[in-house]
Design an enzyme around this catalytic site. Structure first.
Site, PDB file in Angstrom:
ATOM      1  N   TYR A 136       0.862  -1.184   0.000  1.00 51.11           N
ATOM      2  CA  TYR A 136       0.000   0.000   0.000  1.00 51.11           C
ATOM      3  C   TYR A 136       0.894   1.229   0.000  1.00 51.11           C
ATOM      4  O   TYR A 136       1.858   1.292   0.792  1.00 51.11           O
ATOM      5  CB  TYR A 136      -0.891  -0.006   1.243  1.00 51.11           C
ATOM      6  CG  TYR A 136      -1.760   1.219   1.414  1.00 51.11           C
ATOM      7  CD1 TYR A 136      -1.506   2.139   2.435  1.00 51.11           C
ATOM      8  CD2 TYR A 136      -2.845   1.459   0.567  1.00 51.11           C
ATOM      9  CE1 TYR A 136      -2.310   3.260   2.595  1.00 51.11           C
ATOM     10  CE2 TYR A 136      -3.639   2.577   0.733  1.00 51.11           C
ATOM     11  CZ  TYR A 136      -3.380   3.480   1.748  1.00 51.11           C
ATOM     12  OH  TYR A 136      -4.164   4.586   1.905  1.00 51.11           O
ATOM     13  N   ASP A 155       9.370   2.929  -1.089  1.00 51.50           N
ATOM     14  CA  ASP A 155       8.379   3.589  -0.251  1.00 51.50           C
ATOM     15  C   ASP A 155       8.744   3.283   1.205  1.00 51.50           C
ATOM     16  O   ASP A 155       8.370   2.242   1.740  1.00 51.50           O
ATOM     17  CB  ASP A 155       6.977   3.079  -0.600  1.00 51.50           C
ATOM     18  CG  ASP A 155       5.930   3.698   0.308  1.00 51.50           C
ATOM     19  OD1 ASP A 155       4.730   3.527   0.032  1.00 51.50           O
ATOM     20  OD2 ASP A 155       6.321   4.350   1.311  1.00 51.50           O
ATOM     21  N   LYS A 158       5.289   9.749   8.196  1.00 50.94           N
ATOM     22  CA  LYS A 158       5.156   9.213   9.563  1.00 50.94           C
ATOM     23  C   LYS A 158       6.240   9.714  10.529  1.00 50.94           C
ATOM     24  O   LYS A 158       6.178  10.855  11.005  1.00 50.94           O
ATOM     25  CB  LYS A 158       5.100   7.683   9.509  1.00 50.94           C
ATOM     26  CG  LYS A 158       3.859   7.171   8.725  1.00 50.94           C
ATOM     27  CD  LYS A 158       3.742   5.672   8.732  1.00 50.94           C
ATOM     28  CE  LYS A 158       2.688   5.184   7.752  1.00 50.94           C
ATOM     29  NZ  LYS A 158       1.348   5.055   8.328  1.00 50.94           N
TER      30      LYS A 158
HETATM   31  P1  KE4 Z   1      -0.427   8.537   4.412  1.00 51.90           P
HETATM   32  O1  KE4 Z   1      -0.996   9.206   3.165  1.00 51.90           O
HETATM   33  O2  KE4 Z   1      -1.471   7.739   5.155  1.00 51.90           O
HETATM   34  O3  KE4 Z   1       0.340   9.501   5.307  1.00 51.90           O
HETATM   35  O4  KE4 Z   1       0.671   7.486   3.924  1.00 51.90           O
HETATM   36  C1  KE4 Z   1       0.307   6.536   2.964  1.00 51.90           C
HETATM   37  C2  KE4 Z   1       1.266   5.363   3.052  1.00 51.90           C
HETATM   38  C3  KE4 Z   1       2.262   5.257   2.100  1.00 51.90           C
HETATM   39  N1  KE4 Z   1       3.143   4.227   2.126  1.00 51.90           N
HETATM   40  C4  KE4 Z   1       3.068   3.269   3.082  1.00 51.90           C
HETATM   41  C5  KE4 Z   1       4.058   2.155   3.075  1.00 51.90           C
HETATM   42  C6  KE4 Z   1       2.069   3.336   4.081  1.00 51.90           C
HETATM   43  O5  KE4 Z   1       1.987   2.365   5.026  1.00 51.90           O
HETATM   44  C7  KE4 Z   1       1.147   4.400   4.074  1.00 51.90           C
HETATM   45  C8  KE4 Z   1       0.032   4.527   5.092  1.00 51.90           C
HETATM   46  N2  KE4 Z   1      -0.035   3.497   6.076  1.00 51.90           N
HETATM   47  C9  KE4 Z   1      -1.343   3.246   6.651  1.00 51.90           C
HETATM   48  C10 KE4 Z   1      -1.268   2.072   7.617  1.00 51.90           C
HETATM   49  N3  KE4 Z   1      -0.750   0.912   7.057  1.00 51.90           N
HETATM   50  C11 KE4 Z   1      -1.881   4.460   7.331  1.00 51.90           C
HETATM   51  C12 KE4 Z   1      -3.066   4.196   8.227  1.00 51.90           C
HETATM   52  C13 KE4 Z   1      -4.359   4.598   7.572  1.00 51.90           C
HETATM   53  O6  KE4 Z   1      -4.501   4.458   6.344  1.00 51.90           O
HETATM   54  O7  KE4 Z   1      -5.219   5.089   8.341  1.00 51.90           O
END
Ligand code: KE4
Length: 429
Positions: A142, A237, A265
């Site tokens: 993801y 990523d 993060k």
């Molecule tokens: P954000 O747009 O949520 O800040 O980041 C997206 C993203 C990009 N790349 C990786 C590897 C990620 O894990 C994420 C977002 N992670 C999720 C949890 N696995 C965020 C939690 C959520 O979607 O509420």
């Protein structure tokens, strides 16, 4: 949990699913999500006064724990000066310098406000740099809710059983090729079938969004070699792994240098942030220097930069990562022992301070094997742990995060709660 139930009902009046991000809704595990009132170190309190040892950690950012004094004091010291100017501030340069010193492959950085923005921008940049349109991603990975990458995605998309989101134009999805994680031959075949059309491979160097799935030996180095051979870019990523699995992220841990790195993060210390970076040659295409347009009102926000600077400076202290490794290894050893004791088939994948207990005999090395895990058992396990004051991610396909604030007492209490929950599971179907 009366107050959280009332608040959840109210929230559902105004917010789709009562949440601002799907996985928080507990749809995958049932029940009412506790509404969190405050956090401190390894603990969070809900609106009904229940206290939990937290393994969500805001999905990764809070590697120091909640409301760490260093971060709070740093924010308090700048808050009075204002929150956002839409103009350059020194804080952006300071954080960018810390990141470029930590990640050898990154000479220049652009800050954005989320991991999604980081990967979206990295994709655009890779397409511009190579003049090609197709990208390869891995099933179960993801990368945020970028249209082009919401194809066989992980995290919430896997959790909600919506592998390919509605609303993504078919033409865009067709430019996204998908391979199984850890399957180098599949990547080789994709390149051989269209040798001059693939702009980039984007990968979570340690997958966290199908649950934790580490790269098999040679996988990342293999991606580096294949992308070089076909003049495509390699995008790591590292939104989760950056400053999580090592101070220099997965790229220093596995000694594989990508062309573009995406971060998020931890580098914002719990405030909204994302970043993408790479060589001067590649980043020189980004506006205003070059033709790749990307912008953001709150990009490089001074509060987020300040929280990130104080977090990364603390992480640079000697002993931080060895202690995280030791504590996480100890916790997971206890979980594995408890599963054997209870006779419950459980595969725990761990890398550093992130891990996932999969309810399957395993092994789990890609999306298909992760999907073999029992989401039903995970849900029952989660609710038993919540009852015992332990707060795991409300999805089988996410990572548990240990922070520097988790104490030995926390770990012993968590091991006991896990043992009791697994024993209870063994009694039921
Ligand atoms: P954000 O747009 O949520 O800040 O980041 C997206 C993203 C990009 N790349 C990786 C590897 C990620 O894990 C994420 C977002 N992670 C999720 C949890 N696995 C965020 C939690 C959520 O979607 O509420």
């Amino acid at each position: 949990m009366d107050r959280s139930q009332r608040l959840f009902q109210q929230a559902q009046e105004f917010l789709p699913g009562g949440v601002d991000s799907p996985v928080r809704s507990f749809t995958a595990v049932g029940g009412t999500p506790p509404f969190i009132r405050r956090g401190r170190f390894s603990k969070v309190w809900d609106e009904d006064g229940n206290i939990y040892t937290d393994y969500v950690g805001s999905w990764g950012p809070l590697i120091l724990g909640h409301a760490h004094p260093h971060v709070v004091q740093a924010l308090m010291s700048v808050l009075q000066r204002g929150t956002s100017f839409g103009a350059p501030t020194e804080t952006e340069t300071i954080l960018a310098q810390i990141i470029t010193e930590a990640l050898p492959s990154v000479e220049m950085v652009r800050f954005v406000s989320s991991g999604t923005e980081a990967t979206m921008s990295a994709l655009r940049l890779a397409r511009a740099f190579t003049g090609r349109e197709k990208v390869i991603k891995f099933e179960g990975c993801y990368h945020g809710h970028v249209d082009a990458l919401l194809v066989k995605a992980g995290s919430g998309a896997a959790t909600l059983g919506v592998p390919t989101s509605a609303g993504v134009p078919a033409a865009l999805a067709q430019a996204t090729l998908v391979a199984a994680y850890n399957d180098l031959e599949a990547v080789q075949r994709l390149f051989e079938a269209q040798p001059a059309e693939i702009a980039a491979v984007i990968v979570e160097p340690v997958a966290a969004n199908m649950g934790v799935v580490p790269p098999e030996p040679g996988f990342l180095a293999g991606l580096r070699q294949i992308t070089r051979e076909f003049d495509a870019l390699l995008i790591f990523d590292e939104v989760v792994t950056g400053f999580r699995v090592a101070y220099g992220g997965a790229q220093t841990l596995f000694h594989v240098e990508p062309d573009i790195t995406c971060l998020g993060k931890i580098i914002g210390g719990g405030l909204p942030v994302g970043a993408y970076g790479g060589s001067r040659e590649i980043m020189g295409l980004v506006a205003p220097l070059g033709p790749v347009y990307q912008a953001g009102t709150l990009s490089g926000n001074p509060l987020a930069m300040t929280a990130g600077i104080s977090t990364l400076r603390f992480l640079k202290e000697p002993g931080v990562y060895p202690r995280l490794e030791e504590r996480a290894a100890w916790l997971v050893a206890g979980v594995r022992e408890a599963a054997v004791e209870a006779g419950v088939p459980l595969t725990v994948n761990r890398l550093g301070s992130m891990f996932t207990p999969f309810f399957t005999p395993g092994p789990v090395f890609n999306y298909a094997t992760a999907q073999a895990a029992s989401t039903h058992r995970y849900a029952a396990f989660l609710h038993r742990l919540l009852e015992a004051g332990v707060y795991p991610p409300p999805s089988q396909f996410e990572a548990w995060f240990l922070s520097g604030a988790h104490t030995e007492t926390d770990i012993e209490a968590t091991q006991a709660a896990v043992a009791s929950a697994l024993a209870g599971l063994a009694q039921t179907a």
